[in-house]
Scaffold this motif. Structure first.
Motif, PDB file in Angstrom:
ATOM      1  N   PRO A 140       9.334  -3.498  -5.200  1.00 41.33           N
ATOM      2  CA  PRO A 140      10.757  -3.829  -5.047  1.00 41.33           C
ATOM      3  C   PRO A 140      11.622  -2.575  -4.856  1.00 41.33           C
ATOM      4  N   ALA A 141      11.285  -1.498  -5.579  1.00 43.29           N
ATOM      5  CA  ALA A 141      12.047  -0.258  -5.439  1.00 43.29           C
ATOM      6  C   ALA A 141      11.884   0.329  -4.047  1.00 43.29           C
ATOM      7  N   ARG A 198       0.834  -1.214   0.000  1.00 43.91           N
ATOM      8  CA  ARG A 198       0.000   0.000   0.000  1.00 43.91           C
ATOM      9  C   ARG A 198       0.863   1.257   0.000  1.00 43.91           C
ATOM     10  N   ALA A 199       1.989   1.217   0.702  1.00 43.12           N
ATOM     11  CA  ALA A 199       2.873   2.381   0.718  1.00 43.12           C
ATOM     12  C   ALA A 199       3.456   2.634  -0.660  1.00 43.12           C
ATOM     13  N   ALA A 200       3.841   1.569  -1.372  1.00 48.60           N
ATOM     14  CA  ALA A 200       4.382   1.729  -2.718  1.00 48.60           C
ATOM     15  C   ALA A 200       3.349   2.363  -3.646  1.00 48.60           C
ATOM     16  N   THR A 201       2.095   1.931  -3.521  1.00 44.88           N
ATOM     17  CA  THR A 201       1.030   2.513  -4.337  1.00 44.88           C
ATOM     18  C   THR A 201       0.858   3.988  -4.029  1.00 44.88           C
ATOM     19  N   ALA A 202       0.863   4.344  -2.735  1.00 43.97           N
ATOM     20  CA  ALA A 202       0.687   5.743  -2.345  1.00 43.97           C
ATOM     21  C   ALA A 202       1.825   6.615  -2.836  1.00 43.97           C
ATOM     22  N   LEU A 203       3.031   6.066  -2.873  1.00 42.59           N
ATOM     23  CA  LEU A 203       4.198   6.836  -3.289  1.00 42.59           C
ATOM     24  C   LEU A 203       4.438   6.793  -4.789  1.00 42.59           C
ATOM     25  N   GLY A 204       3.687   5.960  -5.496  1.00 39.25           N
ATOM     26  CA  GLY A 204       3.879   5.829  -6.928  1.00 39.25           C
ATOM     27  C   GLY A 204       5.136   5.073  -7.297  1.00 39.25           C
ATOM     28  N   LEU A 205       5.522   4.116  -6.455  1.00 39.36           N
ATOM     29  CA  LEU A 205       6.726   3.324  -6.698  1.00 39.36           C
ATOM     30  C   LEU A 205       6.371   1.857  -6.855  1.00 39.36           C
ATOM     31  N   ALA A 206       7.252   1.116  -7.506  1.00 40.88           N
ATOM     32  CA  ALA A 206       7.120  -0.338  -7.520  1.00 40.88           C
ATOM     33  C   ALA A 206       7.550  -0.864  -6.146  1.00 40.88           C
TER      34      ALA A 206
END
Length: 328
Positions: A32-33, A22-30
């Motif tokens: 793994p990144a 969910r954090a990756a989605t909120a930050l616009g990141l993949a």
């Protein structure tokens, strides 16, 4: 690796989201990144910040310490950035005034120009009180001279300081040959119910004035059949040709072909207010600008279409005490 603000934003995003996905989605990141960046942050800080489980992630003791500091630092840096941008936009000494429709803005410009010749004065106008106040809040304007209905709060109550300039009873604007205009002297009041069969015109706004007008009509026993919301010049034209009657402030200037009359019982009141950002450099000049705005209001009353009843108007235009309005 040196710790940066973006690293703290990552830590806070993971804690707020409760999972890396969910954090990756909120930050616009993949994902793994994000995982790779979080590992680099943990290495820089010397320990694990989150424990991963089937239900998501949970902050470790070190993670809680970092989060505690991040929740203080991130808003502080954001506030610093906003303040610096406001400061940079303000530029040289001058006055950047924002206002809505009405005669007070012109009067304020004239008084400032006479008081401080050579000091630049610029203006911005909009029908939207919120738009003008927003310009002051983000540093594009120095002062907002707007109006609000009755006791309603001015826009941006949490960000701007507001002081009351004056308050006016709302009048009805009639063609000079309207039967009620011919039957009343400038000081004589008109009952709102006497206008039940009329179409109405008024300038738009984003406050509660339209709702308050409708409620006043209901209390008078009718619902307005038609309300034309348009610019001031069109309002004047519609009244002059007998297409509608208008709503106007007591400071409405004398205009050929029109008269204004007070409404019995003062069912509607308009407050003129001046707003500024308390952290801006121009805040030190607010008292002087307020004094000029109040003088401009007095001058507008003297030039108004109801000038013959100016004594009654001044009794109705009761100012608030010289203390900052507590709105919102």
């Amino acid at each position: 690796m040196d710790l940066e603000l973006r690293h703290l934003k990552i830590v806070k995003a993971v804690a707020d989201a409760g999972s890396l996905t969910r954090a990756a989605t909120a930050l616009g990141l993949a994902q793994p990144a994000l995982s790779a960046q979080l590992k680099r942050v943990e290495r820089a800080l010397g320990g694990t910040l989150f424990v991963r489980g089937r239900e998501g992630v949970r902050a470790t003791a070190l993670g809680e310490l970092v989060l505690e500091r991040a929740r203080v630092l991130l808003p502080a840096v954001c506030e610093l950035q906003e303040e610096a941008q406001r400061f940079a936009r303000q530029g040289a000494h001058g006055y950047r005034l924002g206002g809505t429709h009405g005669p007070l803005l012109g009067g304020l410009v004239d008084r400032l120009a006479r008081e401080e010749p050579g000091v630049p004065v610029t203006t911005y106008t909009s029908w939207s009180e919120k738009e003008v106040a927003g310009g002051v809040a983000d540093g594009r304007l120095d002062f907002a001279l707007v109006g609000v209905c009755g006791e309603s709060a001015p826009p941006e109550p949490g960000r701007l300081a507001w002081m009351e300039v004056a308050r006016d009873p709302v009048h009805v604007m009639l063609a000079e040959d309207h039967p009620l205009a011919l039957a009343r002297t400038p000081r004589e009041e008109i009952e709102l119910a006497e206008l039940a069969a009329e179409a109405w015109t008024d300038v738009p706004g984003d406050g509660c004035f339209g709702d308050c007008f409708a409620a006043a009509c209901v209390r008078a026993g009718f619902a307005p059949a038609c309300v034309y919301e348009t610019d001031t010049a069109s309002c004047v034209h519609l009244v002059q040709v007998g297409r509608a009657v208008g709503l106007c402030r007591a400071t409405f200037p004398a205009t050929p072909g029109l008269v204004t009359r007070p409404l019995a019982g003062t069912p509607l009141v308009w407050r003129h207010v001046l707003g500024w950002h308390p952290a801006a450099r121009v805040a030190a000049r607010a008292a002087g600008v307020l004094s000029h705005a109040r003088a401009a209001h007095e001058e507008a009353l003297g030039r108004s279409a109801s000038a013959a009843g100016a004594g009654a108007l001044r009794a109705a235009a009761v100012r608030a005490p010289a203390a900052q309005l507590r709105c919102g």
